[in-house]
Design a protein around this motif. Sequence first.
Motif, PDB file in Angstrom:
ATOM      1  N   ALA A  56       0.830  -1.203   0.000  1.00  0.00           N
ATOM      2  CA  ALA A  56       0.000   0.000   0.000  1.00  0.00           C
ATOM      3  C   ALA A  56       0.866   1.256   0.000  1.00  0.00           C
ATOM      4  CB  ALA A  56      -0.929  -0.014   1.214  1.00  0.00           C
ATOM      5  N   LEU A  57       1.910   1.249   0.795  1.00  0.00           N
ATOM      6  CA  LEU A  57       2.795   2.404   0.869  1.00  0.00           C
ATOM      7  C   LEU A  57       3.518   2.630  -0.454  1.00  0.00           C
ATOM      8  CD1 LEU A  57       3.823   4.583   2.754  1.00  0.00           C
ATOM      9  CD2 LEU A  57       5.624   3.027   3.482  1.00  0.00           C
ATOM     10  N   GLY A  58       4.034   1.567  -1.048  1.00  0.00           N
ATOM     11  CA  GLY A  58       4.709   1.690  -2.335  1.00  0.00           C
ATOM     12  C   GLY A  58       3.770   2.166  -3.420  1.00  0.00           C
ATOM     13  N   ARG A  59       2.538   1.687  -3.403  1.00  0.00           N
ATOM     14  CA  ARG A  59       1.571   2.105  -4.414  1.00  0.00           C
ATOM     15  C   ARG A  59       1.222   3.588  -4.293  1.00  0.00           C
ATOM     16  NH1 ARG A  59      -2.572   4.663  -5.100  1.00  0.00           N
ATOM     17  NH2 ARG A  59      -4.047   3.532  -3.814  1.00  0.00           N
ATOM     18  N   VAL A  60       1.179   4.083  -3.054  1.00  0.00           N
ATOM     19  CA  VAL A  60       0.907   5.506  -2.856  1.00  0.00           C
ATOM     20  C   VAL A  60       2.015   6.360  -3.474  1.00  0.00           C
ATOM     21  CG1 VAL A  60       0.808   7.312  -1.094  1.00  0.00           C
ATOM     22  CG2 VAL A  60      -0.561   5.252  -0.829  1.00  0.00           C
ATOM     23  N   VAL A  61       3.264   5.960  -3.255  1.00  0.00           N
ATOM     24  CA  VAL A  61       4.392   6.711  -3.817  1.00  0.00           C
ATOM     25  C   VAL A  61       4.318   6.703  -5.345  1.00  0.00           C
ATOM     26  CG1 VAL A  61       6.899   6.828  -4.005  1.00  0.00           C
ATOM     27  CG2 VAL A  61       5.848   6.255  -1.805  1.00  0.00           C
ATOM     28  N   HIS A  64       1.480   9.053  -6.594  1.00  0.00           N
ATOM     29  CA  HIS A  64       1.776  10.477  -6.489  1.00  0.00           C
ATOM     30  C   HIS A  64       2.872  10.907  -7.453  1.00  0.00           C
ATOM     31  CE1 HIS A  64      -0.075  10.756  -2.213  1.00  0.00           C
ATOM     32  NE2 HIS A  64      -0.975  10.945  -3.172  1.00  0.00           N
ATOM     33  N   ASN A  65       3.652   9.970  -7.950  1.00  0.00           N
ATOM     34  CA  ASN A  65       4.651  10.321  -8.964  1.00  0.00           C
ATOM     35  C   ASN A  65       4.048  10.297 -10.373  1.00  0.00           C
ATOM     36  OD1 ASN A  65       7.627  10.702  -9.782  1.00  0.00           O
ATOM     37  ND2 ASN A  65       7.021   8.924 -10.978  1.00  0.00           N
ATOM     38  N   PHE A  66       3.335   9.236 -10.707  1.00  0.00           N
ATOM     39  CA  PHE A  66       2.841   9.056 -12.072  1.00  0.00           C
ATOM     40  C   PHE A  66       1.409   9.538 -12.274  1.00  0.00           C
ATOM     41  CE2 PHE A  66       6.110   5.715 -11.599  1.00  0.00           C
ATOM     42  CZ  PHE A  66       6.947   6.090 -12.644  1.00  0.00           C
ATOM     43  N   GLY A  67       0.568   9.446 -11.221  1.00  0.00           N
ATOM     44  CA  GLY A  67      -0.828   9.824 -11.365  1.00  0.00           C
ATOM     45  C   GLY A  67      -1.634   8.864 -12.218  1.00  0.00           C
ATOM     46  N   TRP A  68      -1.175   7.637 -12.380  1.00  0.00           N
ATOM     47  CA  TRP A  68      -1.893   6.660 -13.208  1.00  0.00           C
ATOM     48  C   TRP A  68      -3.243   6.341 -12.578  1.00  0.00           C
ATOM     49  CZ3 TRP A  68       3.086   3.282 -13.312  1.00  0.00           C
ATOM     50  CH2 TRP A  68       3.956   3.763 -14.308  1.00  0.00           C
ATOM     51  N   ALA A  69      -4.311   6.538 -13.325  1.00  0.00           N
ATOM     52  CA  ALA A  69      -5.655   6.336 -12.794  1.00  0.00           C
ATOM     53  C   ALA A  69      -5.958   4.876 -12.490  1.00  0.00           C
ATOM     54  CB  ALA A  69      -6.686   6.897 -13.774  1.00  0.00           C
ATOM     55  N   TRP A  70      -5.241   3.951 -13.127  1.00  0.00           N
ATOM     56  CA  TRP A  70      -5.537   2.533 -12.911  1.00  0.00           C
ATOM     57  C   TRP A  70      -4.902   1.985 -11.628  1.00  0.00           C
ATOM     58  CZ3 TRP A  70      -0.987  -0.147 -12.770  1.00  0.00           C
ATOM     59  CH2 TRP A  70       0.100   0.392 -13.448  1.00  0.00           C
ATOM     60  N   LEU A  71      -3.953   2.706 -11.046  1.00  0.00           N
ATOM     61  CA  LEU A  71      -3.285   2.187  -9.850  1.00  0.00           C
ATOM     62  C   LEU A  71      -4.230   1.966  -8.668  1.00  0.00           C
ATOM     63  CD1 LEU A  71       0.195   3.975  -9.725  1.00  0.00           C
ATOM     64  CD2 LEU A  71      -0.245   1.518  -9.792  1.00  0.00           C
ATOM     65  N   SER A 337       6.870   7.886   8.495  1.00  0.00           N
ATOM     66  CA  SER A 337       7.862   8.810   7.931  1.00  0.00           C
ATOM     67  C   SER A 337       7.842   8.775   6.413  1.00  0.00           C
ATOM     68  CB  SER A 337       9.261   8.457   8.448  1.00  0.00           C
ATOM     69  OG  SER A 337       9.322   8.581   9.844  1.00  0.00           O
ATOM     70  N   VAL A 338       7.789   7.581   5.832  1.00  0.00           N
ATOM     71  CA  VAL A 338       7.729   7.480   4.370  1.00  0.00           C
ATOM     72  C   VAL A 338       6.473   8.158   3.858  1.00  0.00           C
ATOM     73  CG1 VAL A 338       7.553   5.884   2.420  1.00  0.00           C
ATOM     74  CG2 VAL A 338       9.129   5.388   4.299  1.00  0.00           C
ATOM     75  N   TYR A 339       5.376   7.923   4.537  1.00  0.00           N
ATOM     76  CA  TYR A 339       4.106   8.492   4.109  1.00  0.00           C
ATOM     77  C   TYR A 339       4.110  10.019   4.167  1.00  0.00           C
ATOM     78  CZ  TYR A 339      -0.747   9.848   4.251  1.00  0.00           C
ATOM     79  OH  TYR A 339      -1.938  10.471   4.018  1.00  0.00           O
ATOM     80  N   LEU A 340       4.600  10.565   5.258  1.00  0.00           N
ATOM     81  CA  LEU A 340       4.578  12.011   5.423  1.00  0.00           C
ATOM     82  C   LEU A 340       5.552  12.734   4.500  1.00  0.00           C
ATOM     83  CD1 LEU A 340       4.295  12.486   9.302  1.00  0.00           C
ATOM     84  CD2 LEU A 340       2.599  13.120   7.590  1.00  0.00           C
ATOM     85  N   THR A 344       7.279  15.391  -0.263  1.00  0.00           N
ATOM     86  CA  THR A 344       8.358  16.382  -0.202  1.00  0.00           C
ATOM     87  C   THR A 344       9.503  15.975  -1.121  1.00  0.00           C
ATOM     88  OG1 THR A 344       7.772  16.815   2.114  1.00  0.00           O
ATOM     89  CG2 THR A 344       9.909  17.629   1.343  1.00  0.00           C
ATOM     90  N   ALA A 345       9.850  14.694  -1.096  1.00  0.00           N
ATOM     91  CA  ALA A 345      10.919  14.194  -1.968  1.00  0.00           C
ATOM     92  C   ALA A 345      10.547  14.349  -3.438  1.00  0.00           C
ATOM     93  CB  ALA A 345      11.216  12.731  -1.638  1.00  0.00           C
ATOM     94  N   LEU A 346       9.294  14.061  -3.776  1.00  0.00           N
ATOM     95  CA  LEU A 346       8.861  14.197  -5.168  1.00  0.00           C
ATOM     96  C   LEU A 346       8.868  15.652  -5.622  1.00  0.00           C
ATOM     97  CD1 LEU A 346       5.911  11.618  -5.159  1.00  0.00           C
ATOM     98  CD2 LEU A 346       8.076  11.388  -6.393  1.00  0.00           C
TER      99      LEU A 346
END
Length: 422
Positions: A56-61, A64-71, A337-340, A344-346
Amino acid sequence: MSESYAFVPDLHTETLQLRIPRPAPESLPAEQAAEDVPAPRKGGRDRYLDLLRALALGRVVLYHNFGWAWLPLVFPSMGVMFALAGSLMARSLSRPALSVIRGRLRRLLPPMWLFGAILITAMVLDGWGPNSDGHPAVWWGELAFWVLPVSTPPFGDNLHGFHGIVEPTWAEQIAVPLWYLRAYLWYVLLSPLMLKALRRQPWITVFTPLALSILINSGLFDQEGRIWETVTDFTTFGSCWILGMAHQEGLLRKLPQYLAPSVAPLIMVAGLWWLLSRPVDDPTVPSDLDSVPIAQAVWSFGYVLLLLHLSPSWERWPRPLERWNGLISLLNARAVSVYLWHNTALVLAIPIIDRLWDVDFMFQHGQWLLRSHWFPLMIAIPLIALFVLCFGWMEDLAAKRSLRLFPWPRRQLGKRRAALAA
């Protein structure tokens, strides 16, 4: 409504630790750590739940990077995370409710306070302040939501961008994950009541948030303001949270084995139909599950029902997954921490790429890379690691654990071989 997510567990495995002096007993804790992992049925960690949280965490990242609607269709992270947290909350409520709620707040708030202190400072330096919106009293009052996020904490939505280094909307992009903390807080506060209702009227309680989501988003209500924002998110994922509680209470195991695999796909089809049948402003842009609350609620509910029905409860990793133990354990230990900090990193990855265009070698030979949608992610991943290294210790401080800069589990070859020999 946008995404973001997930919450942390404490590592019971032996870890390779860089130790810092232990905090004083009154130190505050962080959400999603040790207690945020539903206990396996036989007593140790449930690696299946760890895997779901890491996915779930990896999918969120990625989203938020690609914005793919199918994710969100492939893996509805928010519904999964709320279900896992609801399952844990039901288990914890065997203790007095007030102490459980206090413990959850203790784990949730300190990482957010650290994040907020840095973000507010940066926004003020970039021109945000009491006169930004013309209402100084409102500005000062809304800062209280950075202390207790019963509503979304305020942020500057159109700043100077540090003289053009970043986009004027940088703060708004970084603040995207905050809605999750607000929703999570309300679920925690209302969980004792939801659990009582679940035990008295199980299926009415499970489906009530889903029904309210359909009613609220039917067009009969003008959803403006902070209250409606909170109510919409609460009803969208409320059934997932309560479904997690029902799983912990053993209610799902009482169902006939064929029922969940038969009904859940039909529920998901209904959610997909609602998503695809909505009118769109731009036909060239695919429908996004996150922008259609009813579709999000129904699809996530069906998906979570299938995952909880499967629920293999691994005390040890299946052999093909053993190699991922370190990464999955690290993500679970530092999920807050990864979630928050991942947004910012992106955001910071973009000005870094802009500066690389001025490097002659990259301009002549690497334009294909600079234009790639994967390149911001490649830069953001080490930045996320840096943020976790710098700020992840707050999760240990919040949970009153020994502070660890890099909680990577140590391989326990001897124990593994003994287990195989047995």
